[in-house]
Structures are given as structure tokens and as C-alpha cells.
Design an enzyme around this catalytic site. Structure first.
Site, PDB file in Angstrom:
ATOM      1  CB  SER A   2      -0.941  -0.047   1.211  1.00 22.80           C
ATOM      2  OG  SER A   2      -1.943   0.978   1.045  1.00 22.80           O
ATOM      3  CG  ASP A  30      -2.305   4.084  -2.155  1.00 18.00           C
ATOM      4  OD1 ASP A  30      -2.948   3.909  -3.184  1.00 18.00           O
ATOM      5  OD2 ASP A  30      -2.385   3.126  -1.183  1.00 18.00           O
ATOM      6  CG  ASP A  85      -2.502  -0.374  -3.013  1.00 23.93           C
ATOM      7  OD1 ASP A  85      -2.129   0.670  -2.417  1.00 23.93           O
ATOM      8  OD2 ASP A  85      -2.869  -1.371  -2.391  1.00 23.93           O
ATOM      9  CG  ASP A 100      -5.670   0.707  -1.446  1.00 27.92           C
ATOM     10  OD1 ASP A 100      -4.744   1.647  -1.276  1.00 27.92           O
ATOM     11  OD2 ASP A 100      -5.465  -0.224  -0.891  1.00 27.92           O
TER      12      ASP A 100
END
Length: 560
Positions: A144, A299, A301, A303
Site C-alpha cells: 500500500s 498511492d 497500489d 486504493d
């Protein structure tokens, strides 16, 4: 096995990744007792969402062996429950592509088909692929928004939601029975010939973007005229976000050049989190130079989504996660009421640590607001419950204070592609009225009160840090404060044992005078204790003053 014996075993057997070989040999050469201890004093914990840790050699690190072990455990679980396929995705982080391929090789060796994204894609696109491919589970290799030295391994259920607490427990039991050096891996070419590894087709990704596009709530008027700056923070968001902007007809979008290409070292933002101004600084500079209407950052990834808007003083102001959650909840409700698309008995979902202002906004529109534990998986779980009752259309929005948003049931995780759509729609709608998103939140503050929130993170690295965190939570639980920052504690909830209607969790909540609140919880993904602060006042200054006092008190409370 003690740490020295574990180290010797790894020195002998961990030969499949040259980076690990060099790291282990260097530890031996320097006789680095502390470094060895930190890498081997425990296994990297498989929590409710999967693994996350520093990349490197050892049982307490992210590497091909911990990934193989976790995947073999998952394969054993699926084998006992008739599972036949898994969808796999990854982001831009160091070794993410390698870890994703290793997971596919393990699954293929167990006769389980691995659907593998051929290139990095957003985490929500993996959630989508699980259901698109009718897979029995999903794996997303990502850490993340953590710093570059981290990577992680999230596991999803067949519903596209991160696995339930029950499934996580069962998978963990299987993982604990696996020797990481006794895991069979398939040859990639042979597995592809047998159809046990197959790339996810572009049609799946296109269908994901179409599903996001279908979540439009506005009339689309004026959105093509928006002046946007976008940064994927060297992550995975660029492809899907630009596909979406193309469908929306957005013509004036500039991507931050230094942060456009995938780069797991994150050279311009050491902590690639859109919640942090430093990560958005390059975007803010470009936004200011171009006089754009909106800055959007996702960010690594993709999400989480952060935004910045003109502050009316010649600069730009970051919108907090709580503020954007309230703006979008109000905007979606407003648009659905206007277009007469509001479902009967609408439901919105947020977390126990997100702003209490959402309660007031939901009340205004007759929306049932459900609060769940921290972690978007619990918001996804609520969507699944509604779906089982054939009432999934009741779900209109979910958000968490940490910049996660979702306005549809197309995926079961936070979706920054979806958030990008909503933020753009809201910005265009308010622009027609001569307002920015900052004007929008100010209007809501005037209507409902000046709610302010704060988040403090206290880091405690290594084995001693973990012990300190456990001791601190026990101290707060057993001898709770009676006042904080001069405000009386008027209520306390211990989510680990009190009846809350939610799963047990290591969270403490202290309700204070004057609608203030302080909550404490250890992070589930980092060696940190997080403290959430909340205040409400008649003026902005009053609320900010309360948050400042609470911040000082919280630091003493945690560090003492």
C-alpha cells in the site's frame, strides 16, 4: 528452532534469490547479532489481511520463501474446500512482480490455476478480477502506502473482499504447518502450456474501468473542462485513471512527470502516502504553476486517493480523508435525491475512527450509517451482507478516514479509481456554482459544526518495540485516564471485550467532554500505535485548539 539455527538453515538453503544470498553472507561476515535477531526472532505475521513487512532475508521479512510458504498454506486451504483458481495482481514495489510470479508457481504446482495480471495494476482491479474470473481467492502483492523497504501480500476471498477473520485463521493454521524450504514451485513455461498459469486478459481490466465509469452520479456537465493534475506516486494507478479520464472526456490533465512511471524506490516521496504533504509536494508545485482546479494523487497500489484544491489565497490546500468522505457522502446523496435514484433505505458505511460528522450528514438524508472496525475489508463485508439479502443496491457509499472510498458494489475494497471519478464529478459540479471543494466543506462545517480530526502515529521498531506496544495497551486498558487535556473522560469502550456488535479488536475509545474523543489502536500493518483525535466546536479555531491540546496530551499518554 532458535535464531542462530534458523539463520544457519537459511544460509544453507535460501539460494534461489541472489539478493538474499548476499544479505545472509554479509550478516555472517559481520557477525551482526542484532541484524540476525531482528530477521529471525519471529515469523512475519499473517494477519487478517495477509503479510506485510520489510523486504529481505529471514522469517520476519518479505521474500520468496515467506511468499511461497503463505501461498502453500493458501493452496492447502483451497484444496480442502474445492478451490480451483486464484487471481493475482501486484503494484510497483520492489520485487512485487517476482513475488506475484512465485505465488503463481506455487499454486500451479498444486494444480490450482493462477490468473496473473501481465503488468502492475491497482488493488481494486484485483478485487474486480477475482469475481470476473470466478476465482476462489485473490492475492495482491503490495504494501500500500508504506515506505519503499516494505512489501506485502493481501489475500482475498471469492467475493473480492479481503478474507474474513475466520478464513484468515484457517489459512494461518495451514501456513504454520508448512516448511518454507519444502514448497514445490512449477516451471512457468510448463505451467502456461498446461493452462495452470494464464495472463488476465485486457478485457477484464477494461470491464473494471467500465464498472467504475458506471458509478457516475452527476450529469457530467462541465467535467470535460476541469483542469486537473494527477500523480500516481510512481505506482500502479496511471493506466486505469487515464482510461477513466478518456471515457469522461477530460481533456486537460497533466501528470506529474517525476512521479509518472512505476518506481518502487519512490525517489521523490520516501513515504508514498497521499495523506502526507511531502508525497504530494511535486503535484502541489505543478498544480500551482498551472492554476489547476484539482490535484489528485493515488498511492502505489491505487486504493487510496488524496486531493488538493485552491485555498482562495493563491495557494492550495490538501483535503483530509474525513473531509473528502463527508463531501462525497453529501454530494452522492444530493445527486441521487435530485435525480431520484436514491434507493429505499439507503446504507452508507464508515469506520469507528472516522469523523462523527458523517453521522450528521447521513441523518439529514435519511441514510442508515453503519460503523465497522478499521479496515476496508469490514466495509466490503457489509456490501456482501446486503448482497446476500438481495439488497446490494441499498449501498451508496463507504469511506474511511485514511483516504479510502467506494461508491458501488463493483469491488469490495477501497478504490482510488472510483474516488478519482467522484472527486472529479464533485469538483465539476461545484465549479459550475462558482465554488471549490474547499468551499463545499466550509458550507458543511457551517451547517453541522466545525468537526476536526487528528491522527498521531508513534513508531516502535524491533522486538523491544513490539513488547512496549503490548505493555502500553495493557496499561491504558487496566488503568485508564480519568481526564485527557483537561477534558473529563465521560465514557470508555474497550473493543477487545465490551459488547459492541463488532468483532473483538485491540482498540480503546475514550469519549470526552464537549463532543471530543480519543481512540488508541496498534497498527495492523506497521510497528506503530495510532491515536485518533476528534473535536467539534462552534468555530474552526475552537476545534483546532482542542485538537492541539489533545495532541500534546496523547504524546504524553503514549510515550510515558
Amino acid at each position: 528452532m532458535d535464531r542462530e539455527k534458523l539463520f544457519a538453515t537459511w544460509l544453507e538453503k535460501a539460494r534461489d534469490d541472489k539478493d538474499l544470498v548476499l544479505e545472509l553472507e554479509d550478516l555472517e561476515k559481520r557477525n551482526d547479532k542484532e541484524g540476525i535477531s531482528d530477521r529471525f526472532y519471529k515469523d512475519l505475521e499473517f494477519g487478517t489481511g495477509g503479510l506485510r513487512g520489510v523486504i529481505g532475508a529471514g522469517t520476519n521479512r518479505m521474500n520468496i520463501y515467506t511468499v511461497r510458504k503463505a501461498t502453500q498454506g493458501l493452496a492447502n486451504y483451497l484444496g480442502k474446500h474445492g478451490g480451483t483458481s486464484v487471481s493475482i495482481g501486484h503494484d510497483s514495489r520492489i520485487k512485487s512482480d517476482l513475488f506475484a510470479l512465485e505465488a503463481a508457481r506455487v499454486l500451479a504446482a498444486n494444480g490450482i490455476k493462477a490468473w496473473l495480471y501481465p503488468r502492475l495494476e491497482p488493488t481494486p482491479a484485483l478485487s474486480w478480477a477475482v469475481r470476473y474470473n470466478r476465482s476462489d481467492a485473490g492475492i495482491c502483492v503490495t504494501a500500500s502506502h508504506n515506505p519503499a523497504k516494505y512489501n506485502g501480500y493481501k489475500v482475498y476471498g471469492p467475493d473480492g473482499c479481503q478474507i474474513t477473520l475466520e478464513m484468515a485463521s484457517a489459512v494461518l493454521d495451514e501456513i504454520n504447518a508448512v516448511d518454507c524450504f519444502d514448497v514445490e514451485v512449477a516451471d512457468v513455461d510448463e505451467a502456461m502450456k498446461k493452462g495452470l498459469i494464464e495472463y488476465i486478459p485486457d478485457s477484464c481490466l477494461d470491464a473494471f474501468v467500465d464498472a467504475v465509469y458506471d458509478r457516475r452520479v452527476g450529469d457530467g456537465e462541465g467535467i470535460s473542462d476541469l483542469r486537473l493534475v494527477y500523480t500516481p506516486l510512481n505506482g500502479s494507478g496511471l493506466e486505469c485513471v487515464m482510461k477513466l479520464f478518456g471515457k469522461l472526456g477530460i481533456k486537460n490533465c497533466t501528470v506529474v512527470p517525476d512521479q509518472e512511471k512505476p518506481d518502487g524506490n519512490f525517489p521523490t516521496c520516501p513515504y508514498p502516502n497521499p495523506e502526507i504533504r511531502e508525497a504530494m509536494e511535486k503535484g502541489l508545485e505543478l498544480t500551482s504553476r498551472l492554476k489547476a482546479d484539482l490535484l489528485i494523487g493515488t498511492d502505489p497500489d491505487c486504493d487510496r486517493c488524496g486531493t488538493a484544491v485552491p485555498d482562495g489565497k493563491g495557494g492550495y490546500r490538501l483535503i483530509t480523508g474525513n473531509e473528502m468522505g463527508v463531501i462525497l457522502l453529501d454530494f452522492i446523496a444530493k445527486m441521487r435525491c435530485e435525480k431520484k435514484t436514491m434507493p429505499k433505505n439507503p446504507v452508507a458505511v464508515t469506520t469507528i475512527v472516522s469523523t462523527d460528522m458523517a453521522t450528521e450528514v447521513a441523518k439529514k438524508y435519511g441514510i442508515e450509517l453503519r460503523r465497522v472496525l478499521t479496515g476496508f475489508k469490514f466495509i466490503g463485508e457489509q456490501i456482501g451482507l446486503l448482497e446476500k439479502q438481495n439488497e446490494v443496491d441499498r449501498f451508496i457509499f463507504g469511506f474511511e478516514e485514511s483516504y479510502g472510498y467506494l461508491s458501488g458494489s463493483h469491488v469490495r475494497d477501497k478504490d482510488a479509481v472510483n474516488a478519482t471519478l467522484l472527486a472529479s464529478e464533485a469538483a465539476a459540479w461545484y465549479r459550475k456554482k462558482g465554488m471549490s471543494l474547499l468551499d463545499a466543506i466550509e458550507a458543511l462545517y457551517k451547517e453541522f459544526g466545525y468537526y476536526r480530526n487528528g491522527l498521531l502515529s508513534f513508531t516502535f521498531e524491533g522486538e523491544s518495540g513490539m513488547e512496549f506496544m503490548k505493555a502500553k495497551m495493557a496499561e491504558l486498558r487496566n488503568t485508564p485516564p480519568t481526564s485527557i487535556a483537561g477534558l473529563d473522560v465521560v465514557g470508555k469502550v474497550d473493543y477487545s471485550k465490551d459488547a459492541t456488535g463488532l468483532p473483538k479488536a485491540d482498540v480503546l475509545e475514550f469519549a470526552l467532554d464537549r463532543k471530543a474523543k480519543l481512540m488508541v489502536r496498534p497498527s495492523g500493518t506497521e510497528p506503530k500505535i495510532k491515536v485518533y483525535l476528534s473535536a467539534c466546536g462552534n468555530t474552526e479555531e475552537e476545534s483546532i485548539g482542542t485538537i492541539d491540546e489533545l495532541s500534546k496530551a496523547a504524546e504524553k499518554l503514549i510515550k510515558s
